[in-house]
Design a protein around this motif. Structure first.
Motif, PDB file in Angstrom:
ATOM      1  N   PRO A  91      -3.638 -45.626 -57.093  1.00  0.00           N
ATOM      2  CA  PRO A  91      -2.171 -45.570 -57.066  1.00  0.00           C
ATOM      3  C   PRO A  91      -1.522 -46.623 -57.950  1.00  0.00           C
ATOM      4  O   PRO A  91      -0.393 -46.428 -58.416  1.00  0.00           O
ATOM      5  CB  PRO A  91      -1.830 -45.806 -55.587  1.00  0.00           C
ATOM      6  CG  PRO A  91      -3.075 -45.427 -54.843  1.00  0.00           C
ATOM      7  CD  PRO A  91      -4.206 -45.783 -55.752  1.00  0.00           C
ATOM      8  N   SER A  92      -2.237 -47.737 -58.212  1.00  0.00           N
ATOM      9  CA  SER A  92      -1.649 -48.814 -59.013  1.00  0.00           C
ATOM     10  C   SER A  92      -1.356 -48.389 -60.436  1.00  0.00           C
ATOM     11  O   SER A  92      -0.659 -49.110 -61.162  1.00  0.00           O
ATOM     12  CB  SER A  92      -2.597 -50.021 -59.037  1.00  0.00           C
ATOM     13  OG  SER A  92      -3.847 -49.682 -59.626  1.00  0.00           O
ATOM     14  N   ILE A  93      -1.852 -47.219 -60.838  1.00  0.00           N
ATOM     15  CA  ILE A  93      -1.545 -46.755 -62.186  1.00  0.00           C
ATOM     16  C   ILE A  93      -0.051 -46.481 -62.323  1.00  0.00           C
ATOM     17  O   ILE A  93       0.498 -46.463 -63.426  1.00  0.00           O
ATOM     18  CB  ILE A  93      -2.374 -45.494 -62.516  1.00  0.00           C
ATOM     19  CG1 ILE A  93      -2.471 -45.313 -64.039  1.00  0.00           C
ATOM     20  CG2 ILE A  93      -1.807 -44.251 -61.868  1.00  0.00           C
ATOM     21  CD1 ILE A  93      -3.503 -44.300 -64.467  1.00  0.00           C
ATOM     22  N   GLY A  94       0.596 -46.303 -61.182  1.00  0.00           N
ATOM     23  CA  GLY A  94       2.040 -46.112 -61.211  1.00  0.00           C
ATOM     24  C   GLY A  94       2.809 -47.358 -61.596  1.00  0.00           C
ATOM     25  O   GLY A  94       4.011 -47.294 -61.888  1.00  0.00           O
ATOM     26  N   ASN A  95       2.132 -48.526 -61.601  1.00  0.00           N
ATOM     27  CA  ASN A  95       2.799 -49.766 -61.974  1.00  0.00           C
ATOM     28  C   ASN A  95       2.886 -49.972 -63.485  1.00  0.00           C
ATOM     29  O   ASN A  95       3.541 -50.896 -63.948  1.00  0.00           O
ATOM     30  CB  ASN A  95       2.054 -50.956 -61.357  1.00  0.00           C
ATOM     31  CG  ASN A  95       2.066 -50.910 -59.842  1.00  0.00           C
ATOM     32  OD1 ASN A  95       3.024 -50.427 -59.242  1.00  0.00           O
ATOM     33  ND2 ASN A  95       0.994 -51.397 -59.231  1.00  0.00           N
ATOM     34  N   VAL A  96       2.184 -49.153 -64.234  1.00  0.00           N
ATOM     35  CA  VAL A  96       2.209 -49.283 -65.697  1.00  0.00           C
ATOM     36  C   VAL A  96       3.414 -48.496 -66.198  1.00  0.00           C
ATOM     37  O   VAL A  96       3.320 -47.322 -66.553  1.00  0.00           O
ATOM     38  CB  VAL A  96       0.909 -48.773 -66.326  1.00  0.00           C
ATOM     39  CG1 VAL A  96       0.868 -49.087 -67.811  1.00  0.00           C
ATOM     40  CG2 VAL A  96      -0.303 -49.393 -65.627  1.00  0.00           C
ATOM     41  N   SER A  97       4.526 -49.151 -66.226  1.00  0.00           N
ATOM     42  CA  SER A  97       5.789 -48.453 -66.487  1.00  0.00           C
ATOM     43  C   SER A  97       5.891 -47.916 -67.902  1.00  0.00           C
ATOM     44  O   SER A  97       6.667 -46.995 -68.164  1.00  0.00           O
ATOM     45  CB  SER A  97       6.967 -49.403 -66.216  1.00  0.00           C
ATOM     46  OG  SER A  97       6.850 -50.570 -67.018  1.00  0.00           O
ATOM     47  N   SER A  98       5.116 -48.455 -68.819  1.00  0.00           N
ATOM     48  CA  SER A  98       5.214 -48.030 -70.213  1.00  0.00           C
ATOM     49  C   SER A  98       4.258 -46.886 -70.562  1.00  0.00           C
ATOM     50  O   SER A  98       4.214 -46.447 -71.706  1.00  0.00           O
ATOM     51  CB  SER A  98       4.924 -49.218 -71.137  1.00  0.00           C
ATOM     52  OG  SER A  98       3.607 -49.711 -70.910  1.00  0.00           O
ATOM     53  N   LEU A  99       3.521 -46.393 -69.593  1.00  0.00           N
ATOM     54  CA  LEU A  99       2.488 -45.387 -69.864  1.00  0.00           C
ATOM     55  C   LEU A  99       3.113 -44.091 -70.377  1.00  0.00           C
ATOM     56  O   LEU A  99       4.001 -43.512 -69.750  1.00  0.00           O
ATOM     57  CB  LEU A  99       1.678 -45.107 -68.596  1.00  0.00           C
ATOM     58  CG  LEU A  99       0.412 -44.277 -68.767  1.00  0.00           C
ATOM     59  CD1 LEU A  99      -0.579 -44.989 -69.666  1.00  0.00           C
ATOM     60  CD2 LEU A  99      -0.226 -43.981 -67.412  1.00  0.00           C
ATOM     61  N   PRO A 143     -10.792 -48.853 -62.396  1.00  0.00           N
ATOM     62  CA  PRO A 143     -10.304 -50.106 -61.791  1.00  0.00           C
ATOM     63  C   PRO A 143      -9.127 -49.830 -60.864  1.00  0.00           C
ATOM     64  O   PRO A 143      -8.279 -48.990 -61.144  1.00  0.00           O
ATOM     65  CB  PRO A 143      -9.884 -50.937 -63.007  1.00  0.00           C
ATOM     66  CG  PRO A 143      -9.677 -49.952 -64.107  1.00  0.00           C
ATOM     67  CD  PRO A 143     -10.638 -48.851 -63.866  1.00  0.00           C
ATOM     68  N   THR A 144      -9.107 -50.521 -59.757  1.00  0.00           N
ATOM     69  CA  THR A 144      -8.046 -50.292 -58.775  1.00  0.00           C
ATOM     70  C   THR A 144      -6.737 -50.959 -59.166  1.00  0.00           C
ATOM     71  O   THR A 144      -5.689 -50.612 -58.642  1.00  0.00           O
ATOM     72  CB  THR A 144      -8.477 -50.812 -57.395  1.00  0.00           C
ATOM     73  OG1 THR A 144      -8.806 -52.204 -57.506  1.00  0.00           O
ATOM     74  CG2 THR A 144      -9.691 -50.054 -56.909  1.00  0.00           C
ATOM     75  N   GLU A 145      -6.794 -51.932 -60.096  1.00  0.00           N
ATOM     76  CA  GLU A 145      -5.599 -52.684 -60.441  1.00  0.00           C
ATOM     77  C   GLU A 145      -5.242 -52.456 -61.902  1.00  0.00           C
ATOM     78  O   GLU A 145      -5.971 -52.833 -62.802  1.00  0.00           O
ATOM     79  CB  GLU A 145      -5.831 -54.186 -60.194  1.00  0.00           C
ATOM     80  CG  GLU A 145      -4.582 -55.028 -60.394  1.00  0.00           C
ATOM     81  CD  GLU A 145      -3.432 -54.528 -59.536  1.00  0.00           C
ATOM     82  OE1 GLU A 145      -2.416 -54.114 -60.134  1.00  0.00           O
ATOM     83  OE2 GLU A 145      -3.547 -54.551 -58.301  1.00  0.00           O
ATOM     84  N   PHE A 146      -4.119 -51.804 -62.100  1.00  0.00           N
ATOM     85  CA  PHE A 146      -3.644 -51.540 -63.452  1.00  0.00           C
ATOM     86  C   PHE A 146      -2.416 -52.386 -63.803  1.00  0.00           C
ATOM     87  O   PHE A 146      -1.927 -52.336 -64.912  1.00  0.00           O
ATOM     88  CB  PHE A 146      -3.252 -50.057 -63.608  1.00  0.00           C
ATOM     89  CG  PHE A 146      -4.423 -49.139 -63.813  1.00  0.00           C
ATOM     90  CD1 PHE A 146      -4.840 -48.802 -65.089  1.00  0.00           C
ATOM     91  CD2 PHE A 146      -5.102 -48.611 -62.736  1.00  0.00           C
ATOM     92  CE1 PHE A 146      -5.911 -47.945 -65.289  1.00  0.00           C
ATOM     93  CE2 PHE A 146      -6.175 -47.760 -62.915  1.00  0.00           C
ATOM     94  CZ  PHE A 146      -6.583 -47.424 -64.196  1.00  0.00           C
TER      95      PHE A 146
END
Length: 1014
Positions: free
Chosen positions: A183-191, A158-161
């Motif tokens: 690149p949106s995986i970078g928005n999951v700050s808790s990963l 998925p393109t939107e995380f």
């Protein structure tokens, strides 16, 4: 006061409805679970408790909330469940954790799973789910841990995380996801945990991924990711595992890697395109347990203080040019590893290491299980204390320069599963203690100098599966105990000195896939029990003394791809057993004593699928074989028999008289030829030319027309006026001793051969010049592109023109020459030994097809020519050119086809290295010859020894870098070709590769090269 009263009334009136809603909700969960069960295959009865006799909150794997009795967790993992995941799972609206891992569920993941907006933990790994990523899963905004690994999911991630703001674990490895990492995986700050390994992801690693300052585990291995790794990724102080292996990532590793990743425990970067030096700070990562950066282009120096990593278990640095020759003599870096007491895996293979094998190898921790030092330039002997490494499972020191013997203590490595000492210079016998290795699965001792008999104890090992003993000097009989190896799959005993019959117990190897006993001295009949080895795919028995017939039991070998029985004494007819061999790629029955009719059906209908050359009593077969017709069976009718008794004498008598007259004429003619020392060619077949014709054709033998000069004369370019045909005229210098006999030899050879890759003779001239001197010349078809020598080593006449042979042209030329030699050795009326194979005698026509020329030193291998004795043919002595002459000729050995193969091997090495065998730089090298120079560099420095011009392509007289092939493709291709050259130029004649095998290997190398062209 009225509002509280109204509210109270509303609450009282609503109470029954609330209870009813709660009841219906509980009922919904139960029905959802029962519907879920209905779609599940449950062979072990794991869900038997799911029935109405008890409350669903008490069902196996179901966890409910204590207050509302709603299902909040469903864990049915590892229960052998199958079927499909029911869409009714979406009705469990209070579900927070769903665990169905390690089962056999298949089909797509239902989109209804997106209705579980309270879902936090989803584990679907190790099933057989297919389809794409569940589209509605993004609605589960509270998701924290997501594991979908080890399924068969495909499509794009998925393109939107951003909706998964609380996600701390995402595991989607071992599927078929494609595209790039969003690149949106970078928005999951808790990963904290990201595992996308074993997919088909491409593109670069997004820079946004490096924003995860709290990321602890990152695994992107085994994809197609390329480009540079974002430098900031190496600055994540929380990372303890980094997996980047098996991609096409580039760039250098930061020198301060050991400081910027202080918590690093595992770094996996093998199989990429990393370059630059090995970070010296890596030994400062004190928590490091696993480091594997093998198969890159990382350089040294190698740190010498590995003992600062007390937790180190895995160190993989193989297949990198790490060698720093200034520090390798004392192997300090290796000695420091002795103090790594937890070390289990150590790989320093193909690093270019030189020097003596350190004795400290036996002082490594007894925890060591794998040690790879193969493909280096290490000398010395195997330490007698090697048995101290009692937990060793894989030991590989192949392709080095080890000498001495295999110590008896090797048998103390009872846990050893693979032992590889191949391609060294180890001598002595195989110790009987090897039978104590009860776990041994693979034994590789090929290409050494081992002698003695084959120890029967080896085949008492029940686990043995692969045995490689090729190219040694092992002798004696092959023991009957070989039949005890019931698990054996591969057995290579070729190129040794084994004698006696092949034991019948060989048929006990029911799982045998490949058997190679070729080029030994085995006798007797082929064991019929081989027909019991029904799994055989390759059976190679050529080059022995087998006799008798081909066993009819071979009919059971339907899995065969290759069967080679050539060069034996096998007789009788070709049995009619090959009809069902649908997998066969090549059947070689050549050079035996087979007779009778060659079948026409099945594989015998395809000339490229079999060979029966050299069986003089065969007849029939397909037209391409050009065999004589088989005699028609004669009827036993008395009348016909009587007629034949009358007719045959009447027919045979005049034929006999004619034959006698022809023989008398033939002998008179040959007698006259011997007196004149010239073999006249048939007048009606060849053009008649005189001395004057050739003088005019060559502009009076002008020096401007000289194409080349040799030992016995000069070659001129000319134009025959009578036919307006460009020719090459070879004029003999009669003043040179042996020139006349060379002329006779060349005439005799050329009158008996016709082949695409042999120079074509147009005519000869034996006359006198205008001064009355003897004049002898041979006229050949002109070769537009000259000799291979002129292309490999252009002289002053070519300095103005850029000349180059491309890689493909060189391979084609090599194949052409091999085909020409194969014809001379095996397919002519008699075997002809050329005796002077070298680049200047290989001529190229307009299409760069190679032709073997200059047969002035040629010999027939049989002394059966009617009036030209073998003594006369060889009276010129052992000829040839320094650098190409096989070593046995210099010691008085007889000329042989193996001698030609040696010269061909040196020619092959010269064509691809661009170096003459007599160059001073080669002579001064260890070993003093081109063979040793190439062998010492193979296979890991192949690009260093290859002719640099191979990388260039000729385009309109300009040389440009050839972009058609990648470096790995070039390395594989060149290594294959050089290997053929090495095997053809072995010092001992019996170890040289057969020219027909060389042709197959070169064809395979060319096919790989052509397949790699975009």
């Amino acid at each position: 006061m009225i509002f509280p009263f109204i509210i109270s009334c509303l609450l009282v009136s609503a109470t029954p409805k609330i209870f009813v809603f709660a009841f219906r909700s509980n009922d919904t969960d139960q029905q959802a679970l029962l519907s879920f069960k209905a779609s599940v295959d449950d062979p072990s009865g794991a869900l038997d408790s799911w029935n109405t006799s008890m409350h669903f909150c008490q069902w196996r794997g179901v966890t409910c909330s204590s207050r509302r009795e709603r299902v909040i967790k469903l864990n049915i993992s590892d229960q052998q469940l199958g079927g499909r995941l029911s869409p009714h799972i979406g009705n469990l609206s209070f579900l927070r954790g769903l665990y169905v891992y390690q089962n056999n569920f298949h089909g797509s993941i239902p989109n209804e799973i997106g209705l579980l907006f309270r879902l936090q933990y989803l584990n679907l790994r190790q099933n057989y789910f297919t389809g794409g990523f569940p589209a509605n899963l993004s609605h589960c905004t509270d998701i924290r841990k997501l594991s979908m690994s080890n399924n068969e999911l495909e499509g794009k991630l998925p393109t939107e995380f951003s909706s998964w703001s609380k996600l701390d674990r995402f595991d989607a490895r071992v599927n078929h996801f494609t595209g790039s990492i969003p690149p949106s995986i970078g928005n999951v700050s808790s990963l904290l945990f990201l595992d996308l390994a074993y997919n088909n992801l491409v593109g670069g690693i997004p820079l946004e991924l490096a924003h995860h300052t709290s990321l602890q585990f990152l695994n992107l291995g085994v994809n197609g990711l390329g480009g540079l790794v974002p430098p900031s990724l190496y600055n994540s102080s929380s990372l303890y595992v980094v997996g980047l292996n098996q991609n096409v990532l580039e760039g250098t590793l930061p020198s301060d890697l050991g400081f910027t990743l202080p918590k690093l425990q595992g770094f996996y970067g093998e199989g990429n395109l990393f370059s630059g030096p090995l970070p010296p700070s890596i030994v400062n990562a004190s928590n490091l347990v696993n480091l594997d950066i093998s198969a890159n282009s990382i350089t040294g120096p190698i740190p010498i203080n590995w003992d600062s990593l007390p937790n180190l278990e895995v160190l993989g640095l193989g297949q990198n040019p790490l060698a720093d020759y200034s520090q390798l003599q004392d192997w300090i870096f290796f000695n420091s590893l002795v103090n790594c007491t937890l070390l289990t895996y150590l790989d320093f293979s193909q690093n270019g290491l030189r020097g003596k094998l350190p004795s400290s190898i036996v002082n490594l921790s007894t925890t060591i299980e794998t040690l790879y030092l193969f493909g280096n330039q290490i000398y010395g002997t195997i330490p007698r204390e090697i048995g101290k490494l009692v937990n060793m499972k894989d030991l590989g020191i192949a392709r080095n320069f080890l000498t001495g013997t295999i110590p008896d203590s090797i048998g103390e490595l009872s846990q050893l599963g693979e032992l590889d000492f191949g391609a060294n210079n180890i001598s002595g016998v195989i110790p009987t203690s090897i039978g104590n290795m009860t776990q041994l699965g693979v034994l590789s001792l090929e290409y050494n100098m081992l002698r003695g008999s084959l120890p029967p104890q080896l085949f008492n090992i029940s686990t043995i599966q692969e045995v490689y003993l090729s190219n040694n000097s092992l002798g004696g009989i092959i023991p009957a105990e070989i039949g005890f190896s019931s698990q054996c799959l591969i057995l290579y005993l070729d190129q040794n000195l084994f004698t006696g019959p092949l034991t019948f117990s060989i048929g006990n190897l029911k799982q045998l896939v490949t058997l190679d006993v070729s080029n030994n001295r085995l006798t007797g009949e082929i064991p019929t029990t081989l027909g019991d080895c029904v799994m055989l795919e390759g059976l190679y028995m050529e080059g022995n003394l087998f006799q008798g017939r081909i066993p009819s039991s071979f009919q059971a070998l339907k899995s065969l791809h290759f069967l080679d029985l050539s060069n034996n004494n096998i007789s009788e007819d070709i049995p009619n057993i090959f009809d069902g061999f649908h997998l066969i790629e090549f059947l070689n029955l050549s050079h035996n004593k087979l007779g009778g009719e060659v079948p026409r059906q099945g594989l015998f209908s395809n000339i490229s699928a079999f060979s029966v050359d050299g069986n003089l009593r065969l007849c029939g077969g397909i037209q391409a074989l050009q065999l004589p017709s088989c005699p028609v069976e004669v009827s036993k009718n008395k009348k016909k028999t009587f007629s034949l008794k009358i007719i045959l004498p009447l027919v045979l008598l005049p034929l006999g008289i004619l034959a006698c007259l022809a023989l008398i004429c033939y002998r008179r003619q040959n007698s006259k030829q011997l007196q004149n020392h010239v073999l006249e060619l048939q007048e009606n077949q060849y053009l008649k030319v005189s001395y004057q014709d050739l003088m005019l054709a060559t502009n009076e033998f002008s020096t401007n027309n000289i194409l080349g000069e040799g030992r016995y004369g000069s070659v001129y370019k000319g134009v025959l006026k009578s036919v307006e045909h460009i020719v090459a005229v070879k004029v003999l210098n009669n003043e040179v001793h042996g020139a006349n006999k060379s002329f006779i030899a060349e005439c005799e050879a050329l009158s008996n051969i016709r082949h695409r890759n042999l120079v074509k003779i147009i005519t000869i001239c034996s006359s006198t010049d205008f001064k009355g001197n003897d004049f002898k010349a041979l006229v050949f078809e002109f070769m537009t592109n000259g000799s291979v020598d002129n292309w490999l080593h252009p002289g002053p006449n070519y300095q103005g023109n850029k000349r180059n042979l491309t890689l493909l042209q060189r391979i084609n030329i090599s194949i052409d020459v091999a085909l020409g030699l194969d014809y001379l050795h095996h397919h002519g009326h008699e075997k002809i030994i050329h005796c002077d194979i070298k680049p200047s005698n290989i001529l190229l026509d307009e299409d760069f097809v190679a032709h073997i020329g200059d047969f002035g030193l040629a010999r027939f291998s049989y002394a059966t020519r009617n009036d030209i004795s073998q003594a006369q043919m060889t009276s010129t002595g052992v000829g040839g050119t320094i650098g190409y002459v096989p070593p046995e000729y210099g010691m008085g050995g007889e000329t042989s086809i193996e001698g030609d193969v040696y010269s061909y091997g040196i020619l092959l090495l010269e064509i691809f290295s661009g170096k003459r065998p007599t160059e001073s730089s080669i002579v001064k090298f260890d070993g003093g010859n081109l063979h040793e120079y190439i062998r010492n560099a193979l296979p890991y420095k192949v690009m260093d020894i290859a002719d640099p011009r191979i990388l260039l392509d000729q385009d309109e007289h300009e040389l440009n870098v050839n972009q058609s092939y990648s470096r790995p493709t070039l390395e594989v291709c060149l290594a294959s070709v050089f290997e053929v050259g090495i095997l053809c130029s072995q010092e001992m004649p019996q170890r040289r590769m057969d020219i027909s095998i060389a042709i197959k290997q070169l064809h395979a190398a060319r096919d790989k090269l052509l397949q790699a062209v975009p």
